[in-house]
Design a protein around this motif. Structure first.
Motif, short mmCIF file in Angstrom:
data_model
loop_
_atom_site.label_atom_id
_atom_site.label_comp_id
_atom_site.label_asym_id
_atom_site.label_seq_id
_atom_site.Cartn_x
_atom_site.Cartn_y
_atom_site.Cartn_z
N ASP A 125 0.82 -1.21 0.00
CA ASP A 125 0.00 0.00 0.00
C ASP A 125 0.86 1.26 0.00
O ASP A 125 0.49 2.28 -0.62
CB ASP A 125 -0.94 0.01 1.20
CG ASP A 125 -2.32 -0.52 0.85
OD1 ASP A 125 -2.58 -0.78 -0.34
OD2 ASP A 125 -3.15 -0.68 1.76
N LEU A 139 2.13 1.67 -3.66
CA LEU A 139 1.03 2.09 -4.53
C LEU A 139 0.59 3.50 -4.20
O LEU A 139 0.22 4.29 -5.10
CB LEU A 139 -0.14 1.12 -4.39
CG LEU A 139 0.10 -0.32 -4.89
CD1 LEU A 139 -1.11 -1.19 -4.58
CD2 LEU A 139 0.42 -0.34 -6.37
N ASP A 147 -1.69 5.04 -7.18
CA ASP A 147 -2.12 3.93 -8.02
C ASP A 147 -3.05 3.00 -7.24
O ASP A 147 -2.92 1.77 -7.29
CB ASP A 147 -0.89 3.17 -8.53
CG ASP A 147 -1.21 2.17 -9.63
OD1 ASP A 147 -2.30 2.26 -10.21
OD2 ASP A 147 -0.35 1.31 -9.90
N SER A 191 -7.62 -2.84 -4.49
CA SER A 191 -8.07 -2.57 -5.86
C SER A 191 -7.32 -3.40 -6.88
O SER A 191 -7.83 -3.69 -7.97
CB SER A 191 -7.92 -1.07 -6.18
OG SER A 191 -6.56 -0.67 -6.12
N HIS A 192 -6.10 -3.81 -6.56
CA HIS A 192 -5.31 -4.64 -7.47
C HIS A 192 -5.50 -6.13 -7.20
O HIS A 192 -5.41 -6.95 -8.13
CB HIS A 192 -3.83 -4.28 -7.36
CG HIS A 192 -3.49 -2.93 -7.89
ND1 HIS A 192 -3.09 -2.71 -9.19
CD2 HIS A 192 -3.51 -1.70 -7.30
CE1 HIS A 192 -2.87 -1.41 -9.38
NE2 HIS A 192 -3.11 -0.79 -8.24
N PHE A 193 -5.74 -6.48 -5.94
CA PHE A 193 -5.92 -7.88 -5.53
C PHE A 193 -7.16 -7.99 -4.66
O PHE A 193 -7.07 -8.19 -3.45
CB PHE A 193 -4.68 -8.38 -4.78
CG PHE A 193 -3.40 -8.22 -5.54
CD1 PHE A 193 -3.04 -9.13 -6.52
CD2 PHE A 193 -2.55 -7.16 -5.27
CE1 PHE A 193 -1.86 -8.97 -7.23
CE2 PHE A 193 -1.36 -6.99 -5.97
CZ PHE A 193 -1.02 -7.91 -6.96
N PHE A 238 2.45 -9.95 -4.19
CA PHE A 238 1.88 -8.61 -4.18
C PHE A 238 2.98 -7.55 -4.14
O PHE A 238 2.90 -6.54 -4.83
CB PHE A 238 0.94 -8.43 -2.98
CG PHE A 238 -0.14 -9.46 -2.85
CD1 PHE A 238 -0.61 -10.15 -3.97
CD2 PHE A 238 -0.69 -9.75 -1.62
CE1 PHE A 238 -1.63 -11.10 -3.85
CE2 PHE A 238 -1.70 -10.69 -1.49
CZ PHE A 238 -2.17 -11.37 -2.60
N TYR A 274 4.77 -7.34 -7.44
CA TYR A 274 3.90 -6.63 -8.39
C TYR A 274 4.00 -5.12 -8.19
O TYR A 274 4.11 -4.36 -9.16
CB TYR A 274 2.47 -7.10 -8.18
CG TYR A 274 1.41 -6.31 -8.94
CD1 TYR A 274 1.07 -6.64 -10.24
CD2 TYR A 274 0.74 -5.25 -8.33
CE1 TYR A 274 0.09 -5.94 -10.93
CE2 TYR A 274 -0.23 -4.54 -9.01
CZ TYR A 274 -0.55 -4.87 -10.30
OH TYR A 274 -1.51 -4.16 -10.98
N ALA A 275 3.97 -4.67 -6.94
CA ALA A 275 4.07 -3.23 -6.67
C ALA A 275 5.41 -2.69 -7.16
O ALA A 275 5.48 -1.58 -7.72
CB ALA A 275 3.89 -2.96 -5.18
N ARG A 299 5.25 -2.18 -10.82
CA ARG A 299 4.51 -0.98 -11.19
C ARG A 299 5.42 0.24 -11.19
O ARG A 299 5.29 1.13 -12.03
CB ARG A 299 3.35 -0.76 -10.21
CG ARG A 299 2.33 -1.86 -10.15
CD ARG A 299 1.47 -1.97 -11.38
NE ARG A 299 0.47 -0.91 -11.47
CZ ARG A 299 -0.48 -0.88 -12.39
NH1 ARG A 299 -0.55 -1.86 -13.29
NH2 ARG A 299 -1.37 0.10 -12.42
#
Length: 393
Positions: free
Chosen positions: A279, A282, A287, A292-294, A309, A312-313, A316
């Motif tokens: 968090d 993001l 973002d 909201s992404h998972f 996760f 992934y961040a 991004r």
């Protein structure tokens, strides 16, 4: 475009890069938060005129290779040989079952190739059958003997610095490599030299001075400074997460399995530390948030490991041309005790994100037995992230 040639790329990444100094194979080191090999491969993976990307890696590098290239699409990697020439031939043979018209051969240590150079390579090979990118020599060059004495001064107007990707008609360069193998020739330092030996005329096209090969520690330091200076948009983000205890025999905290008398009530593995970090990252990107992404309503994330996760961040950030400069997470709980595990957690976060250990902080505190954490009903975590992005406004 009608009759467009089918082009593929081979990325040669099997070397050890010993001249680059300590720190492992140079292609897996990071510059401005992203590995050299990812920077080298990405332009080919995303180029509209490249139909396939065939990496060649050292057989000892399977795990680090896969980690370095998360998010990119490419053919399954093949193992390289004892020399660069042998590695290129391995890549060519891997493509031979569905041969392209044109093949581009690129060194993973050249991390700054552009779409324009790739386009020129494809066009040049389509026209001539064999072509390499070059840049002009601006310094005076001296030829010396074994004692170091000057014996000649070549005319620099006729000299060029060769780069990659070197581009060829696939069938021609494959046969040249096979012939060299049959005749025991394994001493060519680039594919153009092998092509010349095989009797091909090698044309040249405009290269790019920025498409340099990373070779020495000074090269890495210079490019780190250059890219770092360009990332002038400094963002900060914060994150918070909490999970209640339920049945179980362990909890996941900052990517570490911690034996405990309880477990977490959560849709994923409940790792509050990594969730808060996601968090925070993001948030720095503006973002959305982890939900909201998972979304927890999505069954694919049931029991999912939270390192996915966080990776992934980080991707991004990389997709925006940025880097994460620092991560900090604070665990809030009465138990389990975080102190003895702090460095293990820092190391795990550094492993997931690719950051150096000095850029990761893990702290812990209690709530003085107040609230749900004080009653040992669950664990909370706060986090912050410092992200640097290219300045766009």
């Amino acid at each position: 475009m009608a009759n467009r040639s089918k082009a593929a790329a081979i990325i040669v990444a099997a070397g050890r890069g010993l001249r680059a100094g300590a720190g492992g194979p140079k292609q897996y080191r990071c510059i401005a938060g992203r590995t050299v090999i990812a920077r080298a491969m990405d332009p080919f993976c995303s180029h509209p005129d490249v139909s396939a990307v065939q990496p060649v890696r050292n057989p000892d590098d399977v795990e680090i290779f896969d980690q370095a290239l998360q998010g990119l699409t490419y053919r399954p990697a093949v193992s390289g040989g004892a020399t660069r020439q042998a590695s290129v031939r391995a890549g060519l043979e891997a493509l031979a079952g569905d041969p392209p018209d044109i093949v581009l051969i690129h060194d993973a240590a050249r991390a700054f190739v552009t779409d324009a150079v790739i386009a020129r390579a494809i066009a040049a090979a389509g026209k001539t059958g064999a072509a390499i990118p070059v840049v002009a020599v601006t310094d005076t060059i001296k030829q010396v003997d074994d004692a170091g004495d000057v014996v000649a001064t070549p005319n620099r107007a006729q000299l060029r610095i060769a780069q990659t990707p070197q581009a060829f008609r696939f069938d021609v360069i494959l046969e040249a490599h096979r012939r060299a193998a049959r005749e025991g020739r394994d001493d060519f330092t680039d594919d153009a030299a092998l092509a010349e030996w095989a009797g091909l005329t090698v044309a040249t096209f405009e290269g790019d001075a920025a498409n340099m090969k990373l070779t020495t520690p000074e090269d890495f330091a210079r490019e780190e400074a250059r890219l770092g200076a360009a990332l002038g948009d400094i963002r900060t983000g914060t994150g918070y997460d909490v999970h209640a205890f339920g049945d179980g025999d362990h909890v996941m905290l900052c990517g570490v399995r911690v034996p405990y008398s309880r477990g977490f009530l959560a849709h994923s593995d409940g790792d509050v530390g990594l969730h808060a970090l996601v968090d925070a990252i993001l948030g720095a990107l503006a973002d959305g948030d982890i939900g909201s992404h998972f979304p927890p309503s999505d069954p694919q994330w049931k029991g999912a490991a939270s390192d996915k996760f966080l990776a992934y961040a980080m991707q991004r950030v990389a997709d925006r041309g940025g880097r994460v400069a620092h991560l900090e997470v604070t665990m809030i709980c009465e138990s389990p005790k975080i102190g003895p595990l702090r460095d293990t957690m820092r190391a795990r976060i550094a492993e997931i994100t690719g950051l150096s250990l000095s850029r990761v902080a893990v702290k812990a505190t209690t709530s003085e037995k107040l609230g749900f954490t004080g009653r040992q009903e669950g664990i909370a975590a706060t986090a912050s992230a410092t992200v640097r992005l290219p300045w766009t406004e």
